[in-house]
Write a protein that holds these residues in place. Structure first.
Motif, PDB file in Angstrom:
ATOM      1  N   ALA A  91       3.937   6.085   1.655  1.00 45.04           N
ATOM      2  CA  ALA A  91       4.889   6.740   0.762  1.00 45.04           C
ATOM      3  C   ALA A  91       5.289   5.824  -0.380  1.00 45.04           C
ATOM      4  O   ALA A  91       5.439   6.264  -1.515  1.00 45.04           O
ATOM      5  CB  ALA A  91       6.128   7.185   1.539  1.00 45.04           C
TER       6      ALA A  91
ATOM      7  N   LEU B  56      13.045   5.786  -4.684  1.00 48.16           N
ATOM      8  CA  LEU B  56      12.978   6.137  -6.100  1.00 48.16           C
ATOM      9  C   LEU B  56      13.925   5.252  -6.907  1.00 48.16           C
ATOM     10  O   LEU B  56      13.530   4.708  -7.952  1.00 48.16           O
ATOM     11  CB  LEU B  56      13.309   7.611  -6.292  1.00 48.16           C
ATOM     12  CG  LEU B  56      13.187   8.156  -7.710  1.00 48.16           C
ATOM     13  CD1 LEU B  56      12.830   9.625  -7.666  1.00 48.16           C
ATOM     14  CD2 LEU B  56      14.450   7.954  -8.513  1.00 48.16           C
TER      15      LEU B  56
ATOM     16  N   ALA C  81      13.584   8.716   0.560  1.00 48.81           N
ATOM     17  CA  ALA C  81      12.819   8.876  -0.680  1.00 48.81           C
ATOM     18  C   ALA C  81      13.698   8.620  -1.902  1.00 48.81           C
ATOM     19  O   ALA C  81      13.250   8.020  -2.880  1.00 48.81           O
ATOM     20  CB  ALA C  81      12.199  10.265  -0.737  1.00 48.81           C
TER      21      ALA C  81
ATOM     22  N   LEU D 117       4.753   6.585  -4.305  1.00 56.33           N
ATOM     23  CA  LEU D 117       5.859   6.550  -5.253  1.00 56.33           C
ATOM     24  C   LEU D 117       5.522   5.626  -6.412  1.00 56.33           C
ATOM     25  O   LEU D 117       5.729   5.966  -7.564  1.00 56.33           O
ATOM     26  CB  LEU D 117       7.152   6.087  -4.566  1.00 56.33           C
ATOM     27  CG  LEU D 117       8.382   5.981  -5.473  1.00 56.33           C
ATOM     28  CD1 LEU D 117       8.711   7.329  -6.095  1.00 56.33           C
ATOM     29  CD2 LEU D 117       9.558   5.480  -4.681  1.00 56.33           C
TER      30      LEU D 117
ATOM     31  N   ALA E   7       9.017  10.036 -11.678  1.00 57.25           N
ATOM     32  CA  ALA E   7       8.748  10.054 -10.242  1.00 57.25           C
ATOM     33  C   ALA E   7       9.157  11.406  -9.669  1.00 57.25           C
ATOM     34  O   ALA E   7      10.174  11.968 -10.059  1.00 57.25           O
ATOM     35  CB  ALA E   7       9.508   8.937  -9.529  1.00 57.25           C
ATOM     36  N   GLU E   8       8.339  11.895  -8.748  1.00 57.60           N
ATOM     37  CA  GLU E   8       8.672  13.096  -7.993  1.00 57.60           C
ATOM     38  C   GLU E   8       8.575  12.738  -6.524  1.00 57.60           C
ATOM     39  O   GLU E   8       7.567  12.174  -6.089  1.00 57.60           O
ATOM     40  CB  GLU E   8       7.727  14.240  -8.320  1.00 57.60           C
ATOM     41  CG  GLU E   8       8.103  15.522  -7.583  1.00 57.60           C
ATOM     42  CD  GLU E   8       7.234  16.704  -7.972  1.00 57.60           C
ATOM     43  OE1 GLU E   8       6.963  17.526  -7.083  1.00 57.60           O
ATOM     44  OE2 GLU E   8       6.827  16.788  -9.140  1.00 57.60           O
ATOM     45  N   VAL E   9       9.636  13.036  -5.771  1.00 63.49           N
ATOM     46  CA  VAL E   9       9.683  12.711  -4.348  1.00 63.49           C
ATOM     47  C   VAL E   9      10.281  13.876  -3.578  1.00 63.49           C
ATOM     48  O   VAL E   9      10.888  14.776  -4.155  1.00 63.49           O
ATOM     49  CB  VAL E   9      10.527  11.422  -4.083  1.00 63.49           C
ATOM     50  CG1 VAL E   9       9.932  10.218  -4.788  1.00 63.49           C
ATOM     51  CG2 VAL E   9      11.983  11.622  -4.470  1.00 63.49           C
ATOM     52  N   GLU E  10      10.112  13.833  -2.256  1.00 61.71           N
ATOM     53  CA  GLU E  10      10.788  14.793  -1.392  1.00 61.71           C
ATOM     54  C   GLU E  10      12.285  14.534  -1.458  1.00 61.71           C
ATOM     55  O   GLU E  10      12.714  13.381  -1.563  1.00 61.71           O
ATOM     56  CB  GLU E  10      10.303  14.664   0.052  1.00 61.71           C
ATOM     57  CG  GLU E  10       8.928  15.227   0.290  1.00 61.71           C
ATOM     58  CD  GLU E  10       8.854  16.732   0.073  1.00 61.71           C
ATOM     59  OE1 GLU E  10       9.722  17.465   0.590  1.00 61.71           O
ATOM     60  OE2 GLU E  10       7.923  17.164  -0.617  1.00 61.71           O
TER      61      GLU E  10
END
Length: 162
Positions: free
Chosen positions: A3, A39, A35, A7, A27-30
């Motif tokens: 992960a 980020l 997360a 990221l 950035a795109e994360v859950e």
């Protein structure tokens, strides 16, 4: 950690060059607590040679409040969702756009963010209700809108460079 590598790959911001272009972070994360922490770490690491400690603290405070609100309130408990941060470092501010695909803000508006009353015994102080007041105190140019199923929050975090 896979992960973390993902990221870093997605966060791959463009280096500010001699053209004076802003430093950009994407950035795109859950929408999950770990997360969000990753980020924020990646963003602050990206900016560490361009801002001072006070500015880093302001950026972390504001974005942590916003992103944790998304994790806690935009998505139903147990429902997975994503959030995206686009940030551009400019001479006087960090311009940010935060997107998520969860529930809209109540009344489709940014909360007023008044501070809870502190005229009570310390044990009676509320746990929540401080976040939007802090965000409004530090950030500028707050704008919220809904684009289809997407929440879009735009803001600028002024920089002091100390």
């Amino acid at each position: 950690m896979a992960a973390d590598a993902e990221l870093q790959r997605k966060a791959g911001p463009k280096q500010a060059g001699s053209t004076g272009r802003p430093i950009r972070f994407v950035a795109e994360v859950e929408a999950q607590p770990l997360a969000v922490r990753m980020l924020l770490y990646a963003l602050l690491k990206r900016l560490e040679h361009h801002i001072g400690p006070a500015d880093a603290g302001s950026i972390e405070l504001v974005l942590a409040e916003i992103l944790n609100n998304i994790v806690e309130h935009a998505y139903d408990e147990g429902r997975a969702g994503a959030l995206e941060v686009v940030a551009e470092l400019r001479p006087a501010a960090l311009d940010c756009c935060v997107r998520d695909w969860g529930r809209p803000l109540p009344d489709h508006a940014i909360p007023l963010g008044g501070l809870p009353s502190t005229a009570v015994a310390i044990e009676d102080l509320p746990e929540g209700g401080w976040g939007w007041a802090l965000i409004r105190d530090v950030a500028r140019d707050l704008r919220y809108g809904r684009e289809g199923e997407c929440n879009v929050l735009q803001l600028a975090i002024p920089l002091s460079f100390d």
